[in-house]
Motif scaffolding. Sequence first.
Motif, short mmCIF file in Angstrom:
data_model
loop_
_atom_site.label_atom_id
_atom_site.label_comp_id
_atom_site.label_asym_id
_atom_site.label_seq_id
_atom_site.Cartn_x
_atom_site.Cartn_y
_atom_site.Cartn_z
N UNK A 141 44.53 56.94 50.85
CA UNK A 141 45.07 56.14 51.95
C UNK A 141 46.03 56.98 52.78
N UNK A 142 46.93 57.71 52.12
CA UNK A 142 47.89 58.53 52.87
C UNK A 142 47.17 59.59 53.71
N UNK A 143 46.15 60.19 53.14
CA UNK A 143 45.43 61.24 53.89
C UNK A 143 44.62 60.66 55.04
N UNK A 144 44.24 59.38 54.94
CA UNK A 144 43.48 58.74 56.02
C UNK A 144 44.38 58.26 57.15
N UNK A 145 45.68 58.15 56.92
CA UNK A 145 46.60 57.64 57.94
C UNK A 145 46.75 58.64 59.08
N UNK A 146 46.95 58.11 60.27
CA UNK A 146 47.20 58.97 61.42
C UNK A 146 48.57 59.64 61.31
N UNK A 147 49.49 59.01 60.60
CA UNK A 147 50.81 59.58 60.39
C UNK A 147 51.48 58.94 59.19
N UNK A 148 52.31 59.70 58.51
CA UNK A 148 53.08 59.19 57.37
C UNK A 148 54.56 59.42 57.68
N UNK A 149 55.32 58.34 57.75
CA UNK A 149 56.76 58.41 58.00
C UNK A 149 57.48 58.45 56.66
N UNK A 150 58.33 59.44 56.48
CA UNK A 150 59.15 59.56 55.27
C UNK A 150 60.62 59.56 55.68
N UNK A 151 61.50 59.48 54.70
CA UNK A 151 62.92 59.29 54.98
C UNK A 151 63.73 60.58 55.01
N UNK A 152 63.27 61.60 54.27
CA UNK A 152 64.03 62.85 54.17
C UNK A 152 63.08 64.03 54.20
N UNK A 153 63.64 65.21 54.45
CA UNK A 153 62.83 66.43 54.46
C UNK A 153 62.27 66.74 53.07
N UNK A 154 63.06 66.53 52.03
CA UNK A 154 62.56 66.79 50.69
C UNK A 154 61.43 65.82 50.34
#
Length: 366
Positions: free
Chosen positions: A141-154
Motif C-alpha cells: 500500500x505504501x509503495x502504491x501511494x502517490x506520496x507518504x507523509x511522515x513526521x520526522x527525517x528519521x
Amino acid sequence: MTTIMQITPYYPPHLGGLERVVENLAAGLGHRHDVRVVTTTIGSGNAPRRSRVGPVQVRRHRSIEFAHTPLAPGLLGSLLRAPRSAVLHLHTAHALLPELVALTAWIRRQRFLVHFHLDVDSSGRLGWLLPAYKKHVFGRVLRAAAGVIVLTRSQADWVRETYRVRAERIFVVPNGVGAAYFMDPRPLRRPDDGPLELLYVGRLSPQKNVTRLLEAMSRVQLPIHLTVVGDGEQRAELHELAARLGLTNVTFAGARLGAELTRSYADADAFVLPSDKEGMPLVALEAMAAALPIVATAVPGNTELLGDVALMAQPEPAALAAALDAIADDPVLAEFHGLRSLTAARAHDWDTVVRQVEDIYAEVLS
C-alpha cells in the motif's frame, strides 16, 4: 474548490494524538477546500453519524473493533461515492483501512496519500500476524501511494529502508500545535509553593507505558503530585497498580478536551512523557507551547522532537524518578527547560503545517 477526503480510523471525541492531528488539519484545510472526514463510530460517544463542524463534514460509519483494528464495511461505500477528482488522504497506524483506500484508488484510477503517524508493535492474541501483514500487505500500500507523509527525517529514512518506498515519494511534515495552547513562561517556583504539579496527557495504552510512570512516582524523593489525563484499555489496570503501590500523590482525571484540557496545561508545573515509542507526540507540542518543562524517555520519536528541549531519561523507573526529582528540586532548571519548550513550539503552528500539506497535494496529485 478541491474536495479533500480525510480518512481516519478514529476521530474526536475518540482520544488520541492522531485523532486531534486530523481534526486540526481538516479544520485548517476547510477554510479553502471542501473537506470531508470519513471515519468510524468507535469512541465517538453520542456524536451523530453525520455532522458538520465548522467547514468540515464528518461521516462516521458503524464499526466494531477486533484485535485493535476497526472494522467498518460501509466506509468503502463513502470512498466509492466521493468525486473522482477528490484527494484521498489516509491517516494510518492500523490495518485494513489502508487496503480499503488502496482498493478504491485502484478501482477508480485515483491517486492517494498516506499520512504515516506511527509504526505500531504487535499486541494481543493475533499480534503474531502483524509482521507478515506489514511486509506483504501494508508495504505494498505504501509503495502504491502517490506520496507518504511522515513526521520526522528519521521516520522518513525508516519508511524508505523498511518498506522500500522511493525517497522522492516521502515528505516530512511535522505535527502542529494550536494557538490556544501558547502561554506565557511560568514564574520561578518558590520552596513554599507546595508539591510540583506534574501532568501526563495521553492514552492509557501499553505504548505510552504509564506503568513506568507510576513506578517512578513510587520512587520520587521530593513532593510531586501527578495528574493523569486520558483514558484507554489500561485504565483499570493502572488504577489497581496505583493502589498496590500506595500512591496518594496520583490523580486520575479521565479524558479532557478543549478548554478543560488547556486548563490542565495551565495548572501544571511540568509535563512527563514515559512512552516506549512515539511518532511526533502532539501532547508534547502542546506542553511545549504551554512553556512547561518536560521530562521524557529517550526513545524513538521523543528524541527527535525533545532531544534539545526536554530533560531526557532512560526508559526505566529509577531514571525517570531521578529526572522528575531534578525538576522538582531546581526551579532554575525547570525555568530553563520551560523557556526551551516555548521557543521550540513556535516553529510548529498549524497554519504552516496546512500550507505544507497543500503544497504536497499540488506536487503529487496534480
